[in-house]
Design a protein around this motif. Structure first.
Motif, PDB file in Angstrom:
ATOM      1  N   MET A  53       0.832  -1.211   0.000  1.00 43.03           N
ATOM      2  CA  MET A  53       0.000   0.000   0.000  1.00 43.03           C
ATOM      3  C   MET A  53       0.867   1.260   0.000  1.00 43.03           C
ATOM      4  SD  MET A  53      -2.775   1.291   2.827  1.00 43.03           S
ATOM      5  CE  MET A  53      -3.274   3.010   2.899  1.00 43.03           C
ATOM      6  N   SER A  54       1.896   1.283   0.831  1.00 39.42           N
ATOM      7  CA  SER A  54       2.740   2.476   0.944  1.00 39.42           C
ATOM      8  C   SER A  54       3.476   2.773  -0.356  1.00 39.42           C
ATOM      9  CB  SER A  54       3.742   2.297   2.084  1.00 39.42           C
ATOM     10  OG  SER A  54       4.565   1.168   1.866  1.00 39.42           O
ATOM     11  N   LYS A  55       3.809   1.732  -1.134  1.00 38.37           N
ATOM     12  CA  LYS A  55       4.499   1.945  -2.398  1.00 38.37           C
ATOM     13  C   LYS A  55       3.565   2.506  -3.475  1.00 38.37           C
ATOM     14  CE  LYS A  55       7.952  -1.689  -1.625  1.00 38.37           C
ATOM     15  NZ  LYS A  55       8.507  -2.970  -2.127  1.00 38.37           N
ATOM     16  N   LYS A  56       2.311   2.086  -3.425  1.00 36.70           N
ATOM     17  CA  LYS A  56       1.353   2.521  -4.454  1.00 36.70           C
ATOM     18  C   LYS A  56       0.678   3.844  -4.115  1.00 36.70           C
ATOM     19  CE  LYS A  56       0.195  -2.250  -5.738  1.00 36.70           C
ATOM     20  NZ  LYS A  56      -0.898  -3.244  -5.828  1.00 36.70           N
ATOM     21  N   PHE A  57       0.699   4.228  -2.833  1.00 33.61           N
ATOM     22  CA  PHE A  57      -0.090   5.387  -2.421  1.00 33.61           C
ATOM     23  C   PHE A  57       0.405   6.722  -2.998  1.00 33.61           C
ATOM     24  CE2 PHE A  57      -2.521   8.031   0.556  1.00 33.61           C
ATOM     25  CZ  PHE A  57      -3.719   7.363   0.487  1.00 33.61           C
ATOM     26  N   PRO A  58       1.728   6.960  -3.157  1.00 37.97           N
ATOM     27  CA  PRO A  58       2.153   8.225  -3.785  1.00 37.97           C
ATOM     28  C   PRO A  58       1.576   8.438  -5.181  1.00 37.97           C
ATOM     29  CG  PRO A  58       4.009   7.198  -2.686  1.00 37.97           C
ATOM     30  CD  PRO A  58       2.882   6.206  -2.636  1.00 37.97           C
ATOM     31  N   THR A  59       1.517   7.354  -5.971  1.00 41.04           N
ATOM     32  CA  THR A  59       0.909   7.460  -7.310  1.00 41.04           C
ATOM     33  C   THR A  59      -0.570   7.794  -7.204  1.00 41.04           C
ATOM     34  OG1 THR A  59       2.473   5.814  -8.125  1.00 41.04           O
ATOM     35  CG2 THR A  59       0.544   6.259  -9.487  1.00 41.04           C
ATOM     36  N   PHE A  60      -1.229   7.172  -6.235  1.00 41.62           N
ATOM     37  CA  PHE A  60      -2.652   7.447  -6.037  1.00 41.62           C
ATOM     38  C   PHE A  60      -2.870   8.890  -5.593  1.00 41.62           C
ATOM     39  CE2 PHE A  60      -6.362   7.564  -3.214  1.00 41.62           C
ATOM     40  CZ  PHE A  60      -7.341   7.139  -4.092  1.00 41.62           C
ATOM     41  N   LEU A  61      -2.008   9.413  -4.740  1.00 42.64           N
ATOM     42  CA  LEU A  61      -2.138  10.802  -4.282  1.00 42.64           C
ATOM     43  C   LEU A  61      -1.989  11.791  -5.425  1.00 42.64           C
ATOM     44  CD1 LEU A  61      -0.209  10.854  -0.870  1.00 42.64           C
ATOM     45  CD2 LEU A  61      -2.673  10.997  -1.245  1.00 42.64           C
ATOM     46  N   SER A  62      -1.110  11.487  -6.374  1.00 43.62           N
ATOM     47  CA  SER A  62      -0.954  12.376  -7.536  1.00 43.62           C
ATOM     48  C   SER A  62      -2.229  12.401  -8.368  1.00 43.62           C
ATOM     49  CB  SER A  62       0.225  11.924  -8.391  1.00 43.62           C
ATOM     50  OG  SER A  62      -0.003  10.627  -8.917  1.00 43.62           O
ATOM     51  N   LYS A  63      -2.932  11.265  -8.460  1.00 46.48           N
ATOM     52  CA  LYS A  63      -4.206  11.227  -9.189  1.00 46.48           C
ATOM     53  C   LYS A  63      -5.273  12.022  -8.448  1.00 46.48           C
ATOM     54  CE  LYS A  63      -3.338   6.723 -11.319  1.00 46.48           C
ATOM     55  NZ  LYS A  63      -3.807   5.317 -11.449  1.00 46.48           N
ATOM     56  N   ILE A  64      -5.295  11.906  -7.119  1.00 45.39           N
ATOM     57  CA  ILE A  64      -6.243  12.678  -6.325  1.00 45.39           C
ATOM     58  C   ILE A  64      -5.998  14.170  -6.498  1.00 45.39           C
ATOM     59  CG2 ILE A  64      -6.882  13.301  -3.964  1.00 45.39           C
ATOM     60  CD1 ILE A  64      -6.707  10.495  -3.136  1.00 45.39           C
ATOM     61  N   ASP A  65      -4.729  14.554  -6.485  1.00 46.24           N
ATOM     62  CA  ASP A  65      -4.381  15.969  -6.625  1.00 46.24           C
ATOM     63  C   ASP A  65      -4.827  16.524  -7.967  1.00 46.24           C
ATOM     64  OD1 ASP A  65      -2.888  18.382  -5.639  1.00 46.24           O
ATOM     65  OD2 ASP A  65      -1.667  17.953  -7.410  1.00 46.24           O
ATOM     66  N   ALA A  66      -4.586  15.765  -9.051  1.00 44.96           N
ATOM     67  CA  ALA A  66      -4.997  16.215 -10.384  1.00 44.96           C
ATOM     68  C   ALA A  66      -6.512  16.335 -10.491  1.00 44.96           C
ATOM     69  CB  ALA A  66      -4.464  15.245 -11.439  1.00 44.96           C
ATOM     70  N   ASP A 108     -17.110  13.140 -15.095  1.00 44.95           N
ATOM     71  CA  ASP A 108     -16.611  13.430 -13.743  1.00 44.95           C
ATOM     72  C   ASP A 108     -17.064  12.375 -12.746  1.00 44.95           C
ATOM     73  OD1 ASP A 108     -15.362  15.698 -14.680  1.00 44.95           O
ATOM     74  OD2 ASP A 108     -16.968  17.063 -14.060  1.00 44.95           O
ATOM     75  N   TYR A 109     -18.308  11.922 -12.891  1.00 44.23           N
ATOM     76  CA  TYR A 109     -18.805  10.887 -11.984  1.00 44.23           C
ATOM     77  C   TYR A 109     -18.023   9.584 -12.167  1.00 44.23           C
ATOM     78  CZ  TYR A 109     -21.979   7.770  -9.508  1.00 44.23           C
ATOM     79  OH  TYR A 109     -22.501   6.847  -8.640  1.00 44.23           O
ATOM     80  N   ILE A 110     -17.720   9.234 -13.407  1.00 43.52           N
ATOM     81  CA  ILE A 110     -16.946   8.014 -13.674  1.00 43.52           C
ATOM     82  C   ILE A 110     -15.544   8.146 -13.078  1.00 43.52           C
ATOM     83  CG2 ILE A 110     -15.859   6.665 -15.501  1.00 43.52           C
ATOM     84  CD1 ILE A 110     -18.329   7.201 -17.216  1.00 43.52           C
ATOM     85  N   MET A 111     -14.937   9.326 -13.223  1.00 43.53           N
ATOM     86  CA  MET A 111     -13.605   9.542 -12.657  1.00 43.53           C
ATOM     87  C   MET A 111     -13.624   9.400 -11.141  1.00 43.53           C
ATOM     88  SD  MET A 111     -12.397  12.765 -15.032  1.00 43.53           S
ATOM     89  CE  MET A 111     -10.934  13.101 -14.054  1.00 43.53           C
ATOM     90  N   MET A 112     -14.658   9.938 -10.492  1.00 41.06           N
ATOM     91  CA  MET A 112     -14.762   9.815  -9.036  1.00 41.06           C
ATOM     92  C   MET A 112     -15.011   8.361  -8.630  1.00 41.06           C
ATOM     93  SD  MET A 112     -14.188  12.540  -7.349  1.00 41.06           S
ATOM     94  CE  MET A 112     -14.718  11.751  -5.842  1.00 41.06           C
ATOM     95  N   SER A 113     -15.849   7.660  -9.362  1.00 43.72           N
ATOM     96  CA  SER A 113     -16.120   6.255  -9.063  1.00 43.72           C
ATOM     97  C   SER A 113     -14.868   5.409  -9.228  1.00 43.72           C
ATOM     98  CB  SER A 113     -17.236   5.719  -9.966  1.00 43.72           C
ATOM     99  OG  SER A 113     -18.437   6.425  -9.770  1.00 43.72           O
ATOM    100  N   GLU A 114     -14.097   5.699 -10.278  1.00 37.74           N
ATOM    101  CA  GLU A 114     -12.863   4.964 -10.503  1.00 37.74           C
ATOM    102  C   GLU A 114     -11.846   5.254  -9.406  1.00 37.74           C
ATOM    103  OE1 GLU A 114     -10.304   2.337 -12.578  1.00 37.74           O
ATOM    104  OE2 GLU A 114     -12.466   2.707 -12.639  1.00 37.74           O
ATOM    105  N   LEU A 115     -11.834   6.508  -8.946  1.00 36.94           N
ATOM    106  CA  LEU A 115     -10.946   6.875  -7.838  1.00 36.94           C
ATOM    107  C   LEU A 115     -11.320   6.119  -6.567  1.00 36.94           C
ATOM    108  CD1 LEU A 115      -8.592   8.948  -7.334  1.00 36.94           C
ATOM    109  CD2 LEU A 115     -10.321  10.424  -6.325  1.00 36.94           C
ATOM    110  N   CYS A 116     -12.607   6.014  -6.292  1.00 43.14           N
ATOM    111  CA  CYS A 116     -13.070   5.252  -5.125  1.00 43.14           C
ATOM    112  C   CYS A 116     -12.705   3.783  -5.247  1.00 43.14           C
ATOM    113  CB  CYS A 116     -14.584   5.398  -4.976  1.00 43.14           C
ATOM    114  SG  CYS A 116     -15.124   7.016  -4.417  1.00 43.14           S
ATOM    115  N   ARG A 117     -12.831   3.238  -6.436  1.00 40.94           N
ATOM    116  CA  ARG A 117     -12.501   1.830  -6.637  1.00 40.94           C
ATOM    117  C   ARG A 117     -11.016   1.566  -6.397  1.00 40.94           C
ATOM    118  NH1 ARG A 117     -10.303  -1.421 -10.080  1.00 40.94           N
ATOM    119  NH2 ARG A 117      -9.787   0.282 -11.507  1.00 40.94           N
ATOM    120  N   LYS A 118     -10.173   2.458  -6.924  1.00 39.97           N
ATOM    121  CA  LYS A 118      -8.730   2.282  -6.735  1.00 39.97           C
ATOM    122  C   LYS A 118      -8.341   2.458  -5.270  1.00 39.97           C
ATOM    123  CE  LYS A 118      -7.369   3.644 -11.415  1.00 39.97           C
ATOM    124  NZ  LYS A 118      -6.661   4.644 -12.255  1.00 39.97           N
ATOM    125  N   LEU A 119      -8.962   3.430  -4.604  1.00 36.59           N
ATOM    126  CA  LEU A 119      -8.681   3.623  -3.185  1.00 36.59           C
ATOM    127  C   LEU A 119      -9.127   2.404  -2.379  1.00 36.59           C
ATOM    128  CD1 LEU A 119      -7.743   5.378  -0.841  1.00 36.59           C
ATOM    129  CD2 LEU A 119     -10.013   6.434  -0.799  1.00 36.59           C
TER     130      LEU A 119
END
Length: 316
Positions: free
Chosen positions: A1-14, A165-176
């Protein structure tokens, strides 16, 4: 999780930067998360301090030491019964004990904070849909006319953007959820275990006032934590479907294929957190946890004579 989370944070930021440009938030999410985290850490500090104080006042150990050595031998008797006492090692154990308490608390705070952030974003989408549909003509008006070609194109592009936008948010929730589902499962399991054994200890023993005070405070706090996890997780699930009543009542003049797709998206791909796909975090999970606590608590009470018979601790 710790290795993948920085990449996920960059997606959240964008995604967050794009949402700030297109949507207006009615709540200060940052402030709410910070305030909640501060309150949670204050409570866990008080709870762990009460635990240490209760241990000192209510437990007796057979050792002839005094001062810090006496306290450490009482607190970590399960270690110093087998290893020789060392003050430096005792302080390391004390530090690890406090760090463990904050780590246990951090899991709940992190999951709730992410639920608050994602829920706020879904509410922003809903608010934008409400504003748009209320400003458009409705079929109950006496002389309503079909939209012009330019308005139809603008209307189509609006709903296409909302669905994207809804699909992007849903995909973000799925990845999280893929990242933290193990954490959620462990968090619920540890909280449930603590509730079971803490309740069992409170029902089985009559202790001094300090012990009773710690029992009610710690037990209430863990029950509150598991309820908040279910409630905030349930709010995320509900926020993902909150726009459905509005979409089903959209005026005929502005209804198009993108709205149909968005409705299907909300019906069949609702965002939610899961415990490694064993269960979904919704408000109804609170009742399931309560039923599990009652069931397994009865099992513990039935086997309580065996439990007490096997208890040969030298620090009682």
């Amino acid at each position: 999780m710790s290795k993948k989370f920085p990449t996920f944070l960059s997606k959240i930021d964008a995604l967050d930067k794009s949402f700030v440009k297109k949507y207006k938030s009615s709540t200060n999410v940052r402030r709410n998360v910070v305030v909640f985290a501060i309150i949670a850490n204050i409570i866990v500090t008080v709870e762990h301090s009460l635990q240490a104080l209760t241990f000192m006042l209510t437990k007796d150990c057979d050792n002839n030491s005094t001062g810090l050595e006496y306290y450490f031998k009482k607190h970590f008797h399960y270690i110093f019964d087998f290893f020789p006492y060392n003050t430096a090692f005792a302080f390391i154990l004390l530090l690890a004990n406090w760090i463990g308490a904050y780590i246990w608390n951090y899991g709940d705070v992190f999951i709730i904070a992410m639920s608050m952030i994602l829920t706020a974003r879904f509410h922003e989408i809903r608010e934008k849909i409400c504003i748009y549909t209320s400003a458009m003509p409705t079929s109950d008006k006496k002389f309503s006319k079909p939209l012009s070609n330019d308005l139809q194109k603008t209307n189509f592009m609006f709903w296409k953007e909302i669905r994207r936008d809804y699909i992007m948010m849903s995909e973000l929730c799925r990845k999280l959820n893929d990242l933290i589902s193990d954490v959620i499962l462990f968090d619920f399991a540890s909280n449930l275990s603590f509730i079971l054994f803490q309740l069992f200890a409170g029902l089985s023993h009559k202790e001094k006032f300090a012990k009773i005070l710690y029992f009610y405070f710690s037990f209430g706090y863990v029950v509150l934590r598991i309820c908040l996890l279910s409630i905030f997780g349930g709010w995320l699930y509900e926020a993902g479907r909150a726009s459905l009543p509005i979409l089903n009542a959209v005026p005929t003049e502005i209804y198009n294929i993108e709205i149909t797709r968005l409705i299907h998206q909300m019906h069949y791909n609702t965002p939610c957190f899961t415990g490694n796909n064993f269960f979904a975090v919704t408000k109804g999970l609170t009742l399931s946890v309560a039923a599990a606590v009652i069931t397994y608590e009865l099992v513990l009470i039935q086997f309580s004579p065996d439990i007490h018979a096997d208890d040969h601790s030298t620090c009682l």
